[in-house]
Write an enzyme that holds these catalytic residues in place. Structure first.
Site, mmCIF file in Angstrom:
data_model
loop_
_atom_site.group_PDB
_atom_site.id
_atom_site.type_symbol
_atom_site.label_atom_id
_atom_site.label_comp_id
_atom_site.label_asym_id
_atom_site.label_seq_id
_atom_site.Cartn_x
_atom_site.Cartn_y
_atom_site.Cartn_z
ATOM 1 N N LYS A 28 0.854 -1.386 0.183
ATOM 2 C CA LYS A 28 0.020 0.068 0.016
ATOM 3 C C LYS A 28 0.992 1.169 -0.165
ATOM 4 C CE LYS A 28 -4.520 -1.441 2.073
ATOM 5 N NZ LYS A 28 -5.538 -1.080 2.911
ATOM 6 N N PHE A 44 -2.267 -7.065 -5.626
ATOM 7 C CA PHE A 44 -2.250 -7.714 -4.126
ATOM 8 C C PHE A 44 -3.652 -7.994 -4.084
ATOM 9 C CE2 PHE A 44 -1.699 -3.175 -3.196
ATOM 10 C CZ PHE A 44 -2.608 -3.099 -2.284
ATOM 11 N N GLY A 45 -4.095 -8.650 -2.778
ATOM 12 C CA GLY A 45 -5.390 -8.870 -2.377
ATOM 13 C C GLY A 45 -6.214 -9.704 -3.410
ATOM 14 N N HIS A 63 -9.868 2.102 -7.548
ATOM 15 C CA HIS A 63 -10.357 2.560 -6.759
ATOM 16 C C HIS A 63 -9.728 3.650 -5.752
ATOM 17 C CE1 HIS A 63 -8.541 -1.040 -5.500
ATOM 18 N NE2 HIS A 63 -9.038 -1.036 -3.961
ATOM 19 N N ARG A 64 -8.411 3.310 -5.622
ATOM 20 C CA ARG A 64 -7.639 4.289 -4.859
ATOM 21 C C ARG A 64 -7.086 5.629 -5.680
ATOM 22 N NH1 ARG A 64 -5.172 -0.721 -3.270
ATOM 23 N NH2 ARG A 64 -5.745 -0.905 -0.843
ATOM 24 N N ASP A 101 -8.940 2.555 4.000
ATOM 25 C CA ASP A 101 -9.739 1.291 4.172
ATOM 26 C C ASP A 101 -10.470 0.986 2.889
ATOM 27 O OD1 ASP A 101 -10.105 -0.709 6.487
ATOM 28 O OD2 ASP A 101 -12.250 -0.250 6.206
#
Length: 209
Positions: A14, A157-158, A185-186, A69
């Protein structure tokens, strides 16, 4: 002069992603990782948990703090995993276990009923006295797509390997970092956040360009 933000996470992925996204739009900005205690994320929304983390980091460091988040919400699962995305398969489970559980839960669901979206809420907290009385701001980004049948790709990732964005035939994990950072989305949340970051930079005496 550089403008330094502390990112309230111990997740190196992140930190790197935020640095790329912010650096493309604010070249003088530096994102550093948070080395303080982890708060209890007991909020029931992405926004609540992002604010909990950002407030903790700002109070601990005395610096401008960012926290996100984020997670994936699946239409047919009633928007689960949602805030439980990172621990969907259990508190000690990793990314692969989380992805496999999600794919197993959707094993009998065919397209076009595999719709999903990544959601990201970014909280910005500026402590007093950097700005008198302190300041808080929350931004949100949503990235629509669907869940694939099998993981594909080695980037990201994720849940990136099982998420295929609308209009593409590649998963988020098959996108190059610069491609993902232009549409994720970020990135969308950061577009909403950017004017506030520039306002904060001006108020605390740092140049914005």
């Amino acid at each position: 002069m550089s403008l330094e933000f502390v990112l309230a996470t111990h997740n190196a992925h992140k930190v790197a992603e935020f640095q790329r996204i912010i650096g493309e739009r604010m070249p003088q900005a530096v994102v550093v990782s948070y080395d303080g205690p982890e708060p209890v994320e007991d909020g029931v929304t992405f926004a609540a948990n992002a604010l909990i983390k950002a407030r903790t980091a700002a109070a601990h460091t005395g610096r401008v703090a960012l926290a996100d988040d984020s997670g994936i919400v699946v239409d047919v699962l009633g928007e689960a995993p949602g805030i439980l995305s990172a621990r969907w398969a259990g508190h000690r489970a990793g990314d692969e276990a989380n992805r496999r559980l999600l794919l197993d839960q959707l094993s009998d669901i065919a397209r076009p009923n595999r719709g999903a979206e990544f959601r990201c809420t970014i909280a910005l907290v500026v402590p007093d006295p950097l700005i008198a009385g302190g300041s808080e701001f929350v931004a949100e980004g949503r990235w629509r797509g669907e869940i694939t049948y099998e993981p594909r790709g080695s980037h990201g990732f994720g849940y990136d390997p099982v998420f295929e964005p609308d209009g593409l035939e590649r998963t988020a994990a098959e996108l190059l970092p610069e491609e993902k950072n232009a549409m994720s989305h970020r990135a969308l949340a950061f577009v909403e956040l950017l004017p506030e970051l520039e306002r904060v930079a001006a108020l605390i005496g740092e140049p914005t360009s």
